[in-house]
Design a protein around this motif. Structure first.
Motif, PDB file in Angstrom:
ATOM      1  N   GLU A   1      70.211   9.492  48.466  1.00  0.00           N
ATOM      2  CA  GLU A   1      69.192  10.505  48.724  1.00  0.00           C
ATOM      3  C   GLU A   1      69.653  11.535  49.748  1.00  0.00           C
ATOM      4  OE1 GLU A   1      65.639   8.394  49.749  1.00  0.00           O
ATOM      5  OE2 GLU A   1      65.572   7.317  47.841  1.00  0.00           O
ATOM      6  N   ALA A   2      70.378  11.080  50.777  1.00  0.00           N
ATOM      7  CA  ALA A   2      70.854  12.020  51.800  1.00  0.00           C
ATOM      8  C   ALA A   2      71.851  13.007  51.219  1.00  0.00           C
ATOM      9  CB  ALA A   2      71.474  11.243  52.965  1.00  0.00           C
ATOM     10  N   PHE A   3      72.791  12.533  50.404  1.00  0.00           N
ATOM     11  CA  PHE A   3      73.752  13.436  49.770  1.00  0.00           C
ATOM     12  C   PHE A   3      73.048  14.383  48.807  1.00  0.00           C
ATOM     13  CE2 PHE A   3      76.992  10.793  51.568  1.00  0.00           C
ATOM     14  CZ  PHE A   3      78.174  11.535  51.534  1.00  0.00           C
ATOM     15  N   ALA A   4      72.003  13.898  48.135  1.00  0.00           N
ATOM     16  CA  ALA A   4      71.289  14.743  47.175  1.00  0.00           C
ATOM     17  C   ALA A   4      70.636  15.943  47.850  1.00  0.00           C
ATOM     18  CB  ALA A   4      70.240  13.918  46.440  1.00  0.00           C
ATOM     19  N   THR A   5      70.244  15.803  49.130  1.00  0.00           N
ATOM     20  CA  THR A   5      69.640  16.941  49.820  1.00  0.00           C
ATOM     21  C   THR A   5      70.646  18.062  50.049  1.00  0.00           C
ATOM     22  OG1 THR A   5      70.081  16.092  52.059  1.00  0.00           O
ATOM     23  CG2 THR A   5      68.025  15.400  51.002  1.00  0.00           C
ATOM     24  N   PHE A   6      71.935  17.779  49.905  1.00  0.00           N
ATOM     25  CA  PHE A   6      72.983  18.803  49.975  1.00  0.00           C
ATOM     26  C   PHE A   6      73.448  19.225  48.584  1.00  0.00           C
ATOM     27  CE2 PHE A   6      73.026  16.832  54.099  1.00  0.00           C
ATOM     28  CZ  PHE A   6      73.359  17.852  54.989  1.00  0.00           C
ATOM     29  N   GLY A   7      72.761  18.748  47.553  1.00  0.00           N
ATOM     30  CA  GLY A   7      73.138  19.086  46.192  1.00  0.00           C
ATOM     31  C   GLY A   7      74.311  18.287  45.664  1.00  0.00           C
ATOM     32  N   ILE A   8      74.627  17.170  46.309  1.00  0.00           N
ATOM     33  CA  ILE A   8      75.767  16.340  45.928  1.00  0.00           C
ATOM     34  C   ILE A   8      75.251  15.049  45.290  1.00  0.00           C
ATOM     35  CG2 ILE A   8      77.862  15.186  46.722  1.00  0.00           C
ATOM     36  CD1 ILE A   8      77.877  18.253  47.063  1.00  0.00           C
ATOM     37  N   THR A   9      75.761  14.723  44.125  1.00  0.00           N
ATOM     38  CA  THR A   9      75.341  13.528  43.405  1.00  0.00           C
ATOM     39  C   THR A   9      76.363  12.417  43.614  1.00  0.00           C
ATOM     40  OG1 THR A   9      74.239  14.847  41.695  1.00  0.00           O
ATOM     41  CG2 THR A   9      74.792  12.556  41.144  1.00  0.00           C
TER      42      THR A   9
ATOM     43  N   ASP B   1      80.638  18.450  58.648  1.00  0.00           N
ATOM     44  CA  ASP B   1      79.810  18.147  57.479  1.00  0.00           C
ATOM     45  C   ASP B   1      79.347  16.689  57.510  1.00  0.00           C
ATOM     46  OD1 ASP B   1      80.135  20.762  56.410  1.00  0.00           O
ATOM     47  OD2 ASP B   1      82.113  20.177  55.658  1.00  0.00           O
ATOM     48  N   VAL B   2      80.220  15.802  57.976  1.00  0.00           N
ATOM     49  CA  VAL B   2      79.816  14.409  58.151  1.00  0.00           C
ATOM     50  C   VAL B   2      78.644  14.343  59.132  1.00  0.00           C
ATOM     51  CG1 VAL B   2      80.523  12.096  58.874  1.00  0.00           C
ATOM     52  CG2 VAL B   2      82.151  13.577  57.678  1.00  0.00           C
ATOM     53  N   ASP B   3      78.756  15.093  60.228  1.00  0.00           N
ATOM     54  CA  ASP B   3      77.670  15.131  61.213  1.00  0.00           C
ATOM     55  C   ASP B   3      76.371  15.603  60.574  1.00  0.00           C
ATOM     56  OD1 ASP B   3      79.395  14.321  63.244  1.00  0.00           O
ATOM     57  OD2 ASP B   3      79.785  16.374  63.934  1.00  0.00           O
ATOM     58  N   ALA B   4      76.470  16.619  59.720  1.00  0.00           N
ATOM     59  CA  ALA B   4      75.272  17.185  59.098  1.00  0.00           C
ATOM     60  C   ALA B   4      74.612  16.177  58.152  1.00  0.00           C
ATOM     61  CB  ALA B   4      75.625  18.460  58.342  1.00  0.00           C
ATOM     62  N   ILE B   5      75.414  15.475  57.362  1.00  0.00           N
ATOM     63  CA  ILE B   5      74.855  14.481  56.452  1.00  0.00           C
ATOM     64  C   ILE B   5      74.284  13.309  57.261  1.00  0.00           C
ATOM     65  CG2 ILE B   5      75.356  12.881  54.566  1.00  0.00           C
ATOM     66  CD1 ILE B   5      77.641  14.779  53.747  1.00  0.00           C
ATOM     67  N   TYR B   6      74.997  12.910  58.304  1.00  0.00           N
ATOM     68  CA  TYR B   6      74.524  11.826  59.158  1.00  0.00           C
ATOM     69  C   TYR B   6      73.167  12.175  59.780  1.00  0.00           C
ATOM     70  CZ  TYR B   6      74.703   8.252  62.868  1.00  0.00           C
ATOM     71  OH  TYR B   6      74.425   7.192  63.712  1.00  0.00           O
ATOM     72  N   ALA B   7      73.032  13.411  60.219  1.00  0.00           N
ATOM     73  CA  ALA B   7      71.774  13.848  60.820  1.00  0.00           C
ATOM     74  C   ALA B   7      70.642  13.825  59.800  1.00  0.00           C
ATOM     75  CB  ALA B   7      71.924  15.253  61.399  1.00  0.00           C
ATOM     76  N   ARG B   8      70.947  14.080  58.555  1.00  0.00           N
ATOM     77  CA  ARG B   8      69.956  14.011  57.486  1.00  0.00           C
ATOM     78  C   ARG B   8      69.659  12.550  57.122  1.00  0.00           C
ATOM     79  NH1 ARG B   8      69.457  18.253  53.875  1.00  0.00           N
ATOM     80  NH2 ARG B   8      70.244  19.478  55.633  1.00  0.00           N
ATOM     81  N   PHE B   9      70.694  11.729  57.150  1.00  0.00           N
ATOM     82  CA  PHE B   9      70.571  10.317  56.768  1.00  0.00           C
ATOM     83  C   PHE B   9      69.727   9.519  57.755  1.00  0.00           C
ATOM     84  CE2 PHE B   9      72.279   6.055  57.652  1.00  0.00           C
ATOM     85  CZ  PHE B   9      72.187   5.430  56.416  1.00  0.00           C
ATOM     86  N   MET B  10      69.922   9.762  59.037  1.00  0.00           N
ATOM     87  CA  MET B  10      69.328   8.908  60.063  1.00  0.00           C
ATOM     88  C   MET B  10      67.805   8.811  59.991  1.00  0.00           C
ATOM     89  SD  MET B  10      71.146   7.051  62.082  1.00  0.00           S
ATOM     90  CE  MET B  10      70.181   6.936  63.583  1.00  0.00           C
ATOM     91  N   PRO B  11      67.062   9.915  59.979  1.00  0.00           N
ATOM     92  CA  PRO B  11      65.601   9.761  59.923  1.00  0.00           C
ATOM     93  C   PRO B  11      65.131   9.100  58.631  1.00  0.00           C
ATOM     94  CG  PRO B  11      66.225  12.073  59.736  1.00  0.00           C
ATOM     95  CD  PRO B  11      67.448  11.329  60.131  1.00  0.00           C
TER      96      PRO B  11
END
Length: 294
Positions: free
Chosen positions: A54-62, A105-115
């Motif tokens: 789900e976190a990757f999907a918010t960046f358009g990545i499947t 970019d890892v930081d950005a996905i991590y920040a989306r993943f955490m909550p």
């Protein structure tokens, strides 16, 4: 000596109905150090997997569930970093953003993943059947109980109170993001348990985990290692999926998981924590006969 049960993981997830085994000679073992998801709680290690998707999907990545499971056992930042090294995922990132993925970019996905993970982890706090009795048995036989996880401390802070209410309360817990030296596959979280618990010999410890990085962690720390196949990430069934799966399918998936964990160097591989008592007694007997994990 296994816990007596005909189906070690299909019971109601919050209800351990198994009898606590009797006293055993576990000397000279001093401690058992457990992973969390797929080991003590969260049969199938489901909590992290879907959130990565789900976190990757918010960046358009499947990404697939199988891809999400691949680096399981690493700290979550390292897990995301490893996923971005996958050729198909990196290619998607290149196409979407016009550049190769970076640590930012890892930081950005991590920040989306955490909550997302914090919000969901409590839903996966049910003990794996047999875990509550196992901890009681270990303490009754004089062993200390450590634990560590790839989860960051913020996530564990949500998980631990619910696990404790259900009967899972190790003597010490180390999170994947709180040691300066790093997490798995390094030995640092396992060794932090040794220090906190006052263990006199790392060879008197057993590391129990459902992932390759977790087995590697225990080996690097100089400990005995036990891999868990059915209950963990490598098989990946939910409780309901397991209960309804054909036996030949279950056996085939377990065989693949066992082979992977054995190849990683696990001294023993069993299906779940319900099967640990006999293994721990064997390890203790091996030690009394002069054998050591190295």
């Amino acid at each position: 000596m296994n816990f007596p049960t005909t189906n070690p993981v299909a019971a109601a997830p919050h209800t351990d109905t198994l009898a606590t085994p009797t006293a055993a000679n576990l000397s000279p073992l001093q401690a058992v150090i457990f992973d969390w998801a797929g080991t003590l709680v969260d049969f199938g290690s489901l909590a992290p997997t879907q959130i990565f998707v789900e976190a990757f999907a918010t960046f358009g990545i499947t990404i697939t569930l199988a891809q999400a499971r691949g680096p399981m056992g690493l700290s979550k930042w390292d897990h995301i970093h490893q996923l971005l090294q996958d050729e198909t995922i990196a290619a998607q990132w290149q196409k979407a953003f016009g550049k190769a993925p970076t640590d930012a970019d890892v930081d950005a996905i991590y920040a989306r993943f955490m909550p997302m993970q914090i919000a969901k982890v409590g839903e996966f706090s049910a003990p794996i059947t047999g875990a509550v009795q196992l901890l009681q048995w270990l303490r009754a036989n004089g062993l200390k109980v450590g634990s560590c996880s790839g989860y960051p401390r913020e996530v564990l802070n949500q998980l631990l109170p619910q696990a404790e209410a259900a009967g899972i309360q190790p003597d010490h817990v180390v999170a994947g993001d709180e040691l300066q030296a790093g997490g798995r596959p390094g030995p640092f979280m396992a060794l932090a348990n040794v220090l906190a618990l006052g263990i006199g010999d790392v060879r008197a410890c057993v590391k129990v985990d459902d992932t390759v990085p977790g087995i590697d962690e225990g080996l690097r720390a100089g400990m005995w290692t036990v891999g868990l196949s059915l209950s963990g990430n490598e098989v990946g069934y939910s409780v309901d999926e397991y209960a309804n799966a054909p036996k030949d399918e279950v056996d085939a998936r377990v065989a693949v998981a066992e082979a992977k964990l054995k190849k990683a160097g696990a001294h023993y591989v069993v299906r779940s924590v319900a099967d640990l008592p006999a293994v721990l007694e064997q390890i203790a007997a091996d030690m009394r006969a002069g054998k050591m994990p190295g």
